[in-house]
Write a protein that holds these residues in place. Structure first.
Motif, PDB file in Angstrom:
ATOM      1  N   THR A  73      31.824  64.688  34.026  1.00  0.00           N
ATOM      2  CA  THR A  73      32.541  65.410  32.976  1.00  0.00           C
ATOM      3  C   THR A  73      32.626  64.622  31.670  1.00  0.00           C
ATOM      4  OG1 THR A  73      34.613  64.564  33.903  1.00  0.00           O
ATOM      5  CG2 THR A  73      33.916  66.772  34.585  1.00  0.00           C
ATOM      6  N   SER A  74      32.263  63.344  31.714  1.00  0.00           N
ATOM      7  CA  SER A  74      32.307  62.519  30.502  1.00  0.00           C
ATOM      8  C   SER A  74      30.925  61.932  30.233  1.00  0.00           C
ATOM      9  CB  SER A  74      33.320  61.376  30.656  1.00  0.00           C
ATOM     10  OG  SER A  74      32.877  60.426  31.612  1.00  0.00           O
ATOM     11  N   PRO A 120      25.971  67.675  30.656  1.00  0.00           N
ATOM     12  CA  PRO A 120      25.999  67.651  32.128  1.00  0.00           C
ATOM     13  C   PRO A 120      24.755  68.317  32.702  1.00  0.00           C
ATOM     14  CG  PRO A 120      28.087  68.473  31.218  1.00  0.00           C
ATOM     15  CD  PRO A 120      27.109  68.409  30.082  1.00  0.00           C
ATOM     16  N   GLN A 136      31.713  60.284  37.585  1.00  0.00           N
ATOM     17  CA  GLN A 136      32.158  61.570  37.069  1.00  0.00           C
ATOM     18  C   GLN A 136      31.175  62.106  36.027  1.00  0.00           C
ATOM     19  OE1 GLN A 136      34.665  63.596  37.885  1.00  0.00           O
ATOM     20  NE2 GLN A 136      35.374  62.247  39.526  1.00  0.00           N
ATOM     21  N   GLU A 158      28.364  74.330  32.017  1.00  0.00           N
ATOM     22  CA  GLU A 158      29.312  75.417  32.237  1.00  0.00           C
ATOM     23  C   GLU A 158      29.329  76.342  31.037  1.00  0.00           C
ATOM     24  OE1 GLU A 158      33.426  75.103  34.450  1.00  0.00           O
ATOM     25  OE2 GLU A 158      33.737  74.732  32.316  1.00  0.00           O
TER      26      GLU A 158
END
Length: 281
Positions: free
Chosen positions: A35-36, A252, A33, A256
């Protein structure tokens, strides 16, 4: 039709993967993942894994063929998620994503530690050769390289990517569709990359002096001064190995940003509340 074949291939492989800890395979996607921080850290540990430098030509062909079989829905029964992730790791580590040509070993991400280690070793020897200087001067010398290297890295990012500040970078909606080109997103991308470049030399240039200043006071090293050089080399190597994945895991890869923070024409071009952009490395 291709999507149906890929879905069928994934379904055929899922039964063989029920008993493994590997997540379901996704072609072209990261295994962990993003996102972390921990997920990104594990991902980049995979990316710089030096074991991929020793992959044989035959193993590379097998990995590429396995991914092609998955893509076209012709995957043989019994192939596990772990095998698919391993195949993708090998392909991404060795082949250029655009040309599919083999990347020269020193220029691969996995070559960062093996080919950079001699430079670290040379730095250790230089430090030891200059150890006749007074203690205060030695302490200053140990820490001066960090701000110098960090400043040089920031300048390098700005100079190499200055065109992005002038022309902007692509921003995409949640479906991967191009929304437009944003100069504001470019500034965010360069700031994130610059912060990454500041952190990158920190473990190598800051941690070893701190660790060695404590180790040098131990009875073992005071009684055996010949161990100082190999111990310092090991400390530097450990810091060097952690530096890259730690630094590039800070943000990331696809960052975003809310459309309300971007240019009005970008906000008007999409109904999405947020868009993503590639921050670069």
């Amino acid at each position: 039709m291709a999507d149906t074949a890929t879905t069928a291939s994934a379904a055929a492989a899922s039964a063989a993967n029920a008993s493994t800890d590997a997540p379901p395979f996704q072609l072209g996607k990261p295994r962990f993942q993003q996102t972390s921080f921990f997920g990104r850290f594990r991902h980049f540990l995979d990316v710089i894994d030096p074991r991929t430098l020793f992959v044989t030509e035959r193993r590379l062909r097998e990995a590429v063929q396995l991914l092609e079989d998955y893509k076209h829905g012709t995957l043989r029964p019994g192939v596990t998620n772990e095998q698919l992730w391993s195949a993708q790791k090998i392909k991404q580590a060795i082949l250029h994503p655009d040309t599919n040509e083999k990347i020269f070993m020193p220029f691969r991400m996995s070559g960062y530690i093996p080919f950079g280690t001699p430079i670290v070793g040379l730095n250790v020897l230089v430090q030891k050769a200059n150890k006749f200087t007074p203690a205060t001067r030695l302490l200053v010398q140990r820490f001066v390289p960090f701000p110098a290297v960090a400043s040089a890295n920031i300048c390098n990012v700005v100079l190499m990517r200055y065109g992005e500040l002038e022309e902007g970078i692509d921003v995409l909606d949640g479906d991967g569709n191009l929304v437009g080109s944003s100069k504001i997103a470019a500034r965010h991308a360069l700031l994130e990359t610059a912060l990454t470049r500041v952190v990158l030399p920190m473990p190598v240039l800051v941690l070893p002096p701190i660790v060695m200043s404590m180790l040098e006071k131990t009875a073992l090293l005071q009684a055996r001064p010949r161990l100082l050089l190999p111990v310092q080399s090991l400390v530097c190597l450990a810091a060097f190995g952690l530096a890259l994945p730690l630094a590039i895991s800070l943000f990331p890869q696809m960052s975003e940003i809310e459309t309300s923070q971007l240019e009005p024409e970008i906000a008007r071009a999409t109904s999405s509340r947020t868009v993503v952009y590639n921050k670069g490395l």
